[in-house]
Design an enzyme around this catalytic site. Sequence first.
Site, PDB file in Angstrom:
ATOM      1  CB  CYS A  48      -0.896   0.148   1.047  1.00  0.00           C
ATOM      2  SG  CYS A  48      -1.958  -1.510   1.039  1.00  0.00           S
ATOM      3  CG  HIS A  58      -1.162   4.530   5.498  1.00  0.00           C
ATOM      4  ND1 HIS A  58      -1.094   4.291   4.344  1.00  0.00           N
ATOM      5  CD2 HIS A  58      -1.529   3.524   6.197  1.00  0.00           C
ATOM      6  CE1 HIS A  58      -1.482   2.966   3.939  1.00  0.00           C
ATOM      7  NE2 HIS A  58      -1.590   2.307   5.236  1.00  0.00           N
ATOM      8  CE  LYS A  83      -5.226   4.732   2.939  1.00  0.00           C
ATOM      9  NZ  LYS A  83      -3.976   5.697   2.946  1.00  0.00           N
TER      10      LYS A  83
END
Lengths: 407, 84
Positions: free
Chosen positions: A163, A300, A330
């Site tokens: 990722c 992240h 995200k």
Amino acid sequence: MEKRVVITGMGIHSCIGTNLDEVKKSLYNGTSGIIFDQDRKDFGFQSGLTGNIPKPDLKPLLKRRQRISMGEESEYAFMATIEAFENAKIDQEYIDNNEVGLIYGNDSVSKSIIEATDIMREKMDTALIGSGAIFKSMNSTITMNLSTIFRMRGVNMTISAACASGSHSIGLAFLMIKNGLQDIVVCGGGQEVNKYAMSSFDALGVFSPDEDRPTQACRPFDSTRNGLIPSGGGATLVVESYESAVKRGAPIIAEILGYGFSSNGGHISTPNVVGPSTAMKRAIEQAKLSPKDIEYINAHATSTPIGDANEAKAIYEVFGENGPYVSSTKSLTGHECWMAGASEVIYSTLMMQNNFIAPNLNFENPDEDAKKINITGKTIDKKFDIYLSNSFGFGGTNSALVLKKMN
Amino acid sequence: MEMNEIIEKVNEVLVDEFEVEIDTIKPDANLRETLDLDSLDYVDLVVAIESISGVKLGEEDFKGIETFQDFYDVLHSKVAEKQD
């Protein structure tokens, strides 16, 4: 002499928009791209939540011979690359007459492999697999397709780093240009999101089970977070030496100042604190900045309990009290995996260009670690000039990038 | 399968697979040039023909094929062999 490295073009095909303008609006408005997919549930998924990415129609754009070598991830990457080239003012004539490199992140081709294997199981004859399967079922499928479609003649390779693939691709392009090895490198990340690609990830039980509320299910840093949501698409950036950009009269969007990397040296899936903090420190050091110069962090954070907690700890360790604004996009997109490190640089750069910070959607009740850092659950209208983007992956691979606005 | 049926099915699958106009496929037209076949495309041609006839063409079968009529003839013969 080391060269300055800038971004001159960006392109995106994602669940929150299939061009930069759509994505900018989604980021500002906090519009989620997450849906519930019954087909996944019927297939046996524990969670049927996914990013909803429109399938591009490539028939008007590419010949049959080109299309049959492309799996889902290459299709998304191609669409993003068209937009990035347009914005960078690079046409086919320029590529034919100048060396343009390609370093792109990708780490799976599951559907293509499974489809070819299904044919073998049924027909028991390799002659009946077809000619496109081999080019679709290699991990470098995106770079082999883009390099041939656009007739590119520079560096040509795929970066597979889970990722963090997309982020490392930008970092490596940065190093190539900084050291004078290439003038222009196309980089980015592509991610298939089909049920075959994501089933083994769902096997770990790490996808949010909140199927009755798709847009509220991804809750990075919130104390009630219960898992990530798989997503994907394509994100392309044209990275270039400052001299080349000026010479071409290209629009200079941002400057890449630092790329920090590290490996956790630990568990295959559980992240730690020291690895990410090392990557962030290195990126800031390479940028010749101090932590107080960073005005925004694109985290992240995927919405998993331990991952988000350890990233919050790492951010606190590096930035301390009163650190920069933090949000995880995200929360809107789900986890775009191999693409995420590249798409999140695009998201953050769009924010920087347009003077806002996108919200960390569904951030309502911080846990003890999140309380210590400056997470914003709402859109903030704010001019900022420097940000840091984090990307971490399975196997403990970490990447952090520091970028600055070009005025 | 009779020749008429072979021609109809072959033309249909070729139009679909190789994205050519039906009126470009004529018995005396050159197969390779009309379909713009390169070495990889022959792999897909084999797959397409197997899907409509169950016949697996090999490299040897393509030797001597110039026109669509040559191709229909080879396929007709292979289908007949298979049925015997």
